[in-house]
Scaffold this motif. Structure first.
Motif, short mmCIF file in Angstrom:
data_model
loop_
_atom_site.label_atom_id
_atom_site.label_comp_id
_atom_site.label_asym_id
_atom_site.label_seq_id
_atom_site.Cartn_x
_atom_site.Cartn_y
_atom_site.Cartn_z
N GLY A 153 0.70 -1.22 0.05
CA GLY A 153 -0.02 0.23 0.34
C GLY A 153 0.86 1.47 0.41
N ASN A 154 2.24 1.16 0.86
CA ASN A 154 2.51 2.50 1.01
C ASN A 154 3.35 2.92 -0.55
OD1 ASN A 154 3.23 4.07 3.96
ND2 ASN A 154 2.42 1.89 3.96
N LEU A 155 3.92 1.30 -0.97
CA LEU A 155 4.43 1.44 -2.28
C LEU A 155 3.72 2.54 -3.54
CD1 LEU A 155 6.51 -1.69 -2.79
CD2 LEU A 155 7.77 0.67 -2.07
N ILE A 156 2.23 1.66 -3.93
CA ILE A 156 0.78 2.43 -4.01
C ILE A 156 1.24 3.92 -3.82
CG2 ILE A 156 -0.95 1.78 -5.49
CD1 ILE A 156 -0.88 -0.63 -4.96
N ALA A 157 1.00 3.75 -2.86
CA ALA A 157 0.58 5.52 -2.46
C ALA A 157 1.31 6.66 -2.77
CB ALA A 157 0.70 5.61 -1.14
N VAL A 158 3.12 6.02 -2.99
CA VAL A 158 3.53 6.90 -3.31
C VAL A 158 3.30 7.47 -5.05
CG1 VAL A 158 6.14 7.18 -4.64
CG2 VAL A 158 6.18 5.77 -2.43
N PHE A 159 2.94 6.96 -5.77
CA PHE A 159 2.66 7.17 -7.20
C PHE A 159 1.58 7.99 -6.78
CE2 PHE A 159 4.66 3.10 -7.92
CZ PHE A 159 4.84 3.94 -8.97
N SER A 160 0.54 8.40 -6.18
CA SER A 160 -0.98 9.47 -5.75
C SER A 160 0.31 10.59 -5.14
CB SER A 160 -1.74 8.60 -5.06
OG SER A 160 -2.45 10.33 -3.90
N ASP A 161 1.70 10.37 -4.35
CA ASP A 161 1.87 12.10 -4.08
C ASP A 161 3.16 12.53 -5.73
OD1 ASP A 161 1.24 11.63 -1.87
OD2 ASP A 161 3.00 10.68 -1.29
N ALA A 162 3.33 11.75 -6.59
CA ALA A 162 3.58 12.04 -7.84
C ALA A 162 2.87 12.64 -8.31
CB ALA A 162 4.48 10.75 -8.37
N LEU A 163 1.49 12.34 -8.61
CA LEU A 163 0.58 12.75 -9.05
C LEU A 163 0.13 14.41 -9.02
CD1 LEU A 163 -1.97 9.84 -10.56
CD2 LEU A 163 -0.12 10.97 -12.03
N ILE A 164 0.29 14.29 -7.48
CA ILE A 164 0.62 15.69 -7.17
C ILE A 164 1.00 17.02 -7.00
CG2 ILE A 164 -0.18 16.81 -4.63
CD1 ILE A 164 -1.65 14.70 -3.64
N LYS A 165 2.66 16.43 -7.25
CA LYS A 165 3.57 17.26 -7.20
C LYS A 165 3.72 17.62 -8.65
CE LYS A 165 8.74 17.17 -5.66
NZ LYS A 165 8.17 18.01 -5.36
N THR A 166 3.53 16.93 -9.64
CA THR A 166 3.54 17.60 -11.33
C THR A 166 2.27 18.51 -11.28
OG1 THR A 166 1.48 16.45 -11.35
CG2 THR A 166 3.68 15.43 -11.99
N LEU A 167 1.21 18.68 -10.22
CA LEU A 167 0.91 20.08 -10.62
C LEU A 167 1.12 21.93 -10.22
CD1 LEU A 167 -2.32 18.64 -7.83
CD2 LEU A 167 -2.54 19.09 -10.78
N GLY A 168 2.27 21.10 -9.26
CA GLY A 168 3.15 22.84 -9.64
C GLY A 168 2.96 23.16 -7.86
N ASP A 169 2.84 24.57 -7.97
CA ASP A 169 2.62 25.57 -6.77
C ASP A 169 1.00 26.79 -7.26
OD1 ASP A 169 4.88 24.96 -5.36
OD2 ASP A 169 5.85 26.03 -6.17
N GLY A 170 1.06 26.31 -7.91
CA GLY A 170 -0.55 27.04 -8.71
C GLY A 170 -1.80 26.75 -8.50
N VAL A 171 -1.92 25.38 -8.09
CA VAL A 171 -3.07 24.77 -8.28
C VAL A 171 -3.86 25.52 -7.35
CG1 VAL A 171 -2.27 22.54 -6.14
CG2 VAL A 171 -3.98 21.95 -7.58
N ALA B 161 -8.66 12.01 -10.49
CA ALA B 161 -9.01 10.67 -10.00
C ALA B 161 -7.57 9.93 -9.96
CB ALA B 161 -9.05 10.35 -11.52
N GLY B 162 -6.85 10.13 -10.99
CA GLY B 162 -5.18 8.61 -10.46
C GLY B 162 -4.96 8.98 -9.03
N SER B 163 -4.75 10.70 -8.62
CA SER B 163 -4.95 10.12 -7.35
C SER B 163 -4.90 9.49 -6.40
CB SER B 163 -4.05 11.85 -6.72
OG SER B 163 -3.62 11.90 -5.06
N SER B 164 -6.70 10.11 -6.20
CA SER B 164 -7.97 9.10 -6.15
C SER B 164 -7.33 7.92 -5.84
CB SER B 164 -8.92 9.85 -6.18
OG SER B 164 -9.06 10.63 -6.19
N PHE B 165 -7.36 6.98 -7.31
CA PHE B 165 -7.19 6.03 -7.23
C PHE B 165 -5.83 4.98 -6.61
CE2 PHE B 165 -5.09 2.28 -9.88
CZ PHE B 165 -6.29 1.41 -9.49
N PHE B 166 -5.17 6.32 -6.42
CA PHE B 166 -3.38 5.20 -6.37
C PHE B 166 -3.95 5.14 -4.27
CE2 PHE B 166 -1.77 6.47 -10.51
CZ PHE B 166 -1.32 4.86 -10.43
N ILE B 167 -4.93 6.71 -3.47
CA ILE B 167 -4.40 6.86 -2.55
C ILE B 167 -5.39 5.66 -1.71
CG2 ILE B 167 -5.78 8.43 -2.34
CD1 ILE B 167 -2.83 7.99 -0.59
N LEU B 168 -6.78 5.33 -2.64
CA LEU B 168 -7.95 4.47 -1.97
C LEU B 168 -7.88 2.65 -1.99
CD1 LEU B 168 -10.76 5.64 -4.54
CD2 LEU B 168 -10.34 5.75 -2.00
N ILE B 169 -6.10 2.48 -3.02
CA ILE B 169 -5.26 1.21 -3.03
C ILE B 169 -4.74 1.45 -1.63
CG2 ILE B 169 -4.03 0.34 -3.75
CD1 ILE B 169 -4.26 0.56 -6.65
#
Length: 311
Positions: A16-34, A208-216
């Motif tokens: 679960g923790n290894l998969i959660a990293v991809f949720s964090d990575a997707l959030i990081k692609t948003l940048g500071d302006g979100v 949606a992608g972040s939610s999918f990974f964090i739900l797992i």
């Protein structure tokens, strides 16, 4: 508590923790302006959409059972999600995750105070060494808002995982996750309106992608912490740090320094030792029970065959 082994529960948390990293990575692609509150609302909205098909046949009594605990977890989760977006976008991915992994150490005293869990010397030592590893990774020479945000996330993760014990056990994992997101949506929608930013639906797919990974990840937490006392498995949460290091290198070009590698070793090695100790203790307890049963059977047989014993 179910009869699942400590090793099984720890394996779930590692995956679960290894998969959660991809949720964090997707959030990081948003940048500071979100728009942070808007994005958090999008995450909850997409999570509900993903989970609804798995809960379509649920009855109202099933979904309303333990609602106060779901509401508490939902708003703790919402609080942590807001700070998570800020922390991930303000520091390297591995550094943010290293601070997030203070959660298992925070869980130890909380479990002792609120659930009267007995803390083994091994679990306490593992947590302390792991936290030293976290400090080695981040080398805190000063405290800024990004670090404070990451520590808030760690606190909310610890609280959420412990509160799983208060949820109705008859509810499925999908029902639990649906309620965690659904009950928190009014608050997240209100915060998005209060934020005052123009509605931008472009981050919806990322949400949606972040939610999918964090739900797992959340599903593995529900199963694992319902199965085994938290102090025996909480250190498995540290495993995602290795995933964060690798994703940071490949996706964002964030090369770890030697301190990161030393800290990661301090975090992971005690985890492996704890798993080995728990397995050894389990075998010893099983052998002790077998010895008692065998002695009892031998005693009964001796009494049954002794001619001097009156019947």
């Amino acid at each position: 508590m179910s009869n699942k082994s400590v090793g099984y529960a720890m394996l779930l948390l590692i995956v679960g923790n290894l998969i959660a990293v991809f949720s964090d990575a997707l959030i990081k692609t948003l940048g500071d302006g979100v728009a942070v509150f808007q994005f958090v609302f999008f995450r909850q909205l997409t999570a509900v959409i993903i989970l609804l098909p798995f809960c379509a046949k649920s009855s109202l009594p099933e979904l309303t059972s333990g609602l106060k605990w779901h509401a508490l977890r939902a708003h703790i989760w919402l609080f942590g999600a807001v700070f998570m977006v800020f922390a991930i976008n303000s520091m390297p991915l591995a550094t943010a995750n290293a601070i997030f992994y203070a959660a298992p150490l925070i869980m130890l005293p909380l479990a002792f105070v609120f659930f009267r869990e007995k803390l083994s010397k091994q679990s306490v030592l593992t947590g302390v060494i792991g936290f030293i590893g976290v400090l080695v990774v981040i080398r805190p020479t000063h405290i800024d808002w990004a670090a404070i945000s990451a520590l808030v996330v760690a606190l909310t993760l610890a609280g959420n995982n412990l509160l799983i014990r208060k949820l109705p056990t008859h509810q499925t994992v999908a029902q639990t996750l649906l309620l965690t997101n659904l009950v928190g949506m009014p608050a997240s929608f209100g915060l998005a309106l209060w934020e005052g930013e123009a509605w931008n639906w472009a981050p919806l797919l990322t949400a949606a992608g972040s939610s999918f990974f964090i739900l797992i990840y959340a599903a593995t937490c529900v199963v694992a912490y319902r199965s085994v006392e938290s102090n025996k498995i909480a250190s498995a949460e540290y495993s995602g740090l290795l995933g964060a290091v690798l994703v940071g290198i490949v996706w964002f070009g964030e090369m770890p320094e030697i301190e990161m590698l030393i800290g990661a070793a301090l975090i992971i090695l005690p985890l492996l030792l704890l798993a080995k100790v728990e397995q050894k203790q389990k075998r010893a307890r099983k052998k002790e029970v077998q010895d008692v049963v065998e002695m009892s059977l031998e005693s009964d047989f001796s009494l049954a065959t002794d001619p001097t014993v009156e019947r």
